[in-house]
Enzyme design. Structure first.
Site, PDB file in Angstrom:
ATOM      1  N   SER A  17      29.007 -22.529  75.633  1.00  0.00           N
ATOM      2  CA  SER A  17      28.665 -21.928  74.343  1.00  0.00           C
ATOM      3  C   SER A  17      29.662 -20.841  73.931  1.00  0.00           C
ATOM      4  CB  SER A  17      27.264 -21.312  74.398  1.00  0.00           C
ATOM      5  OG  SER A  17      26.973 -20.623  73.196  1.00  0.00           O
ATOM      6  N   SER A  19      28.893 -18.855  71.396  1.00  0.00           N
ATOM      7  CA  SER A  19      28.105 -17.840  70.697  1.00  0.00           C
ATOM      8  C   SER A  19      28.378 -16.425  71.205  1.00  0.00           C
ATOM      9  CB  SER A  19      26.614 -18.164  70.800  1.00  0.00           C
ATOM     10  OG  SER A  19      26.298 -19.319  70.059  1.00  0.00           O
ATOM     11  N   THR A  64      19.438 -23.001  71.458  1.00  0.00           N
ATOM     12  CA  THR A  64      20.124 -24.263  71.237  1.00  0.00           C
ATOM     13  C   THR A  64      19.368 -25.369  71.979  1.00  0.00           C
ATOM     14  OG1 THR A  64      22.291 -25.344  71.303  1.00  0.00           O
ATOM     15  CG2 THR A  64      21.743 -23.923  73.168  1.00  0.00           C
ATOM     16  N   LYS A  68      14.722 -25.929  70.817  1.00  0.00           N
ATOM     17  CA  LYS A  68      14.438 -25.500  69.448  1.00  0.00           C
ATOM     18  C   LYS A  68      12.986 -25.728  69.021  1.00  0.00           C
ATOM     19  CE  LYS A  68      19.189 -25.856  67.770  1.00  0.00           C
ATOM     20  NZ  LYS A  68      20.085 -26.390  66.714  1.00  0.00           N
ATOM     21  N   ASN A  89      16.079 -22.089  65.692  1.00  0.00           N
ATOM     22  CA  ASN A  89      17.257 -21.757  66.496  1.00  0.00           C
ATOM     23  C   ASN A  89      17.400 -20.249  66.666  1.00  0.00           C
ATOM     24  OD1 ASN A  89      18.172 -20.992  63.915  1.00  0.00           O
ATOM     25  ND2 ASN A  89      20.301 -21.462  64.461  1.00  0.00           N
ATOM     26  N   GLY A 128      22.279 -40.290  62.585  1.00  0.00           N
ATOM     27  CA  GLY A 128      21.475 -39.756  63.676  1.00  0.00           C
ATOM     28  C   GLY A 128      20.145 -39.235  63.181  1.00  0.00           C
ATOM     29  N   TYR A 219      32.556 -30.221  67.400  1.00  0.00           N
ATOM     30  CA  TYR A 219      33.800 -29.460  67.260  1.00  0.00           C
ATOM     31  C   TYR A 219      34.668 -29.512  68.519  1.00  0.00           C
ATOM     32  CZ  TYR A 219      31.052 -25.734  69.585  1.00  0.00           C
ATOM     33  OH  TYR A 219      30.261 -25.008  70.446  1.00  0.00           O
ATOM     34  N   GLY A 240      31.713 -28.645  62.992  1.00  0.00           N
ATOM     35  CA  GLY A 240      30.670 -27.915  63.682  1.00  0.00           C
ATOM     36  C   GLY A 240      31.015 -26.461  63.889  1.00  0.00           C
TER      37      GLY A 240
END
Length: 275
Positions: A17, A19, A64, A68, A89, A128, A219, A240
């Protein structure tokens, strides 16, 4: 602001991640001394106990996959958008110690697609039918889409998206992921929410319209074959990473109560990807 405050991202696997890069850069740029953001490995079944065990210094959590939906269950209050999507999220600590659940994926998706030129009345194809597809359908409704087509391999999964479409008042139809799946790429907006590699065969068969906006939620690696084929055909591309930044900005402001230093957060994300 010097009081020690903490935030973090819950999920599994979580080691990849980015983040923490985004949020910690934001804290530094905003002068939020004492704030820190970290990763927490956490399966959905573990999420309630993990959240319950956090001390009062925890201001907020990013959630994530796969937690969620579980995040909704630990919240005392849920935002209308998170309720509509059926997933959160973002968990924000309230003054009484309880948690507020929101979904900044939807707001972030609306933001990046609007910046890419998407306007009301657009037709949207979603590839999806998983958790990110829920946010995509909700975003389509908020953008004023004329219609949404969900292309998926499991009809039952598409049916689970119908309550989301009804909540945001957007017409939705299902399409099978078969040899003709690429024919649905002629929409004004195509949002790919499938895992790495799944959409690669569509890149070969796609007959893109210049001006179509492709948002590929992946991404890494980038560009995906789908994004590369769309860009070569003159389509506008959203990645992304664009969503990762946009949804993080919303979370940062939820957690801290101050305006996010977006430029610094974007620069940190770009540097991390380059490295």
């Amino acid at each position: 602001m010097t009081a020690a405050r903490r935030a973090g991202v819950l999920g599994t696997p979580i080691a990849h991640s980015l983040s923490p890069v985004i949020h910690n850069a934001g804290y530094a740029a905003a002068g939020l001394a004492g704030w820190s953001y970290t990763r927490i490995e956490c399966a959905a079944a573990e999420l309630p106990d993990v959240v319950a065990g956090l001390g009062p210094e925890w201001a907020g959590l990013s959630v994530t996959m796969p937690g969620k939906e579980a995040a909704l269950a630990v919240a005392a209050e849920v935002s209308p958008v998170a309720a509509a999507v059926g997933a959160a999220n973002t968990l924000v600590r309230r003054p009484d110690g309880s948690w507020y659940a929101d979904n900044t994926d939807v707001v972030g998706m609306v933001e990046v697609l609007t910046e890419a030129g998407v306007r009301p009345g657009a037709t949207v194809t979603v590839l999806g039918a998983g958790g990110t597809a829920r946010a995509a359908v909700a975003a389509a409704g908020r953008l004023g889409a004329r219609a949404v087509t969900v292309v998926a391999r499991r009809p039952a999964a598409v049916e689970e998206l119908r309550p989301v479409a009804r909540a945001v008042d957007v017409p939705m139809r299902a399409a099978a992921w078969d040899d003709d799946a690429a024919t649905h790429l002629g929409a004004d907006v195509v949002i790919s929410t499938v895992p790495k590699g799944v959409a690669d065969p569509l890149a070969v068969a796609a007959d893109w319209r210049p001006g179509t906006v492709l948002f590929d939620a992946l991404y890494d690696p980038w560009p995906t074959p789908l994004a590369a084929s769309a860009e070569a055909a003159g389509c506008r591309i959203v990645s992304g990473l664009d969503l990762l930044l946009a949804q993080a900005v919303g979370q940062f402001e939820h957690f801290t109560g101050v305006a996010a230093p977006r430029a610094a957060m974007a620069a940190a994300l770009a540097a991390a990807r380059a490295a």
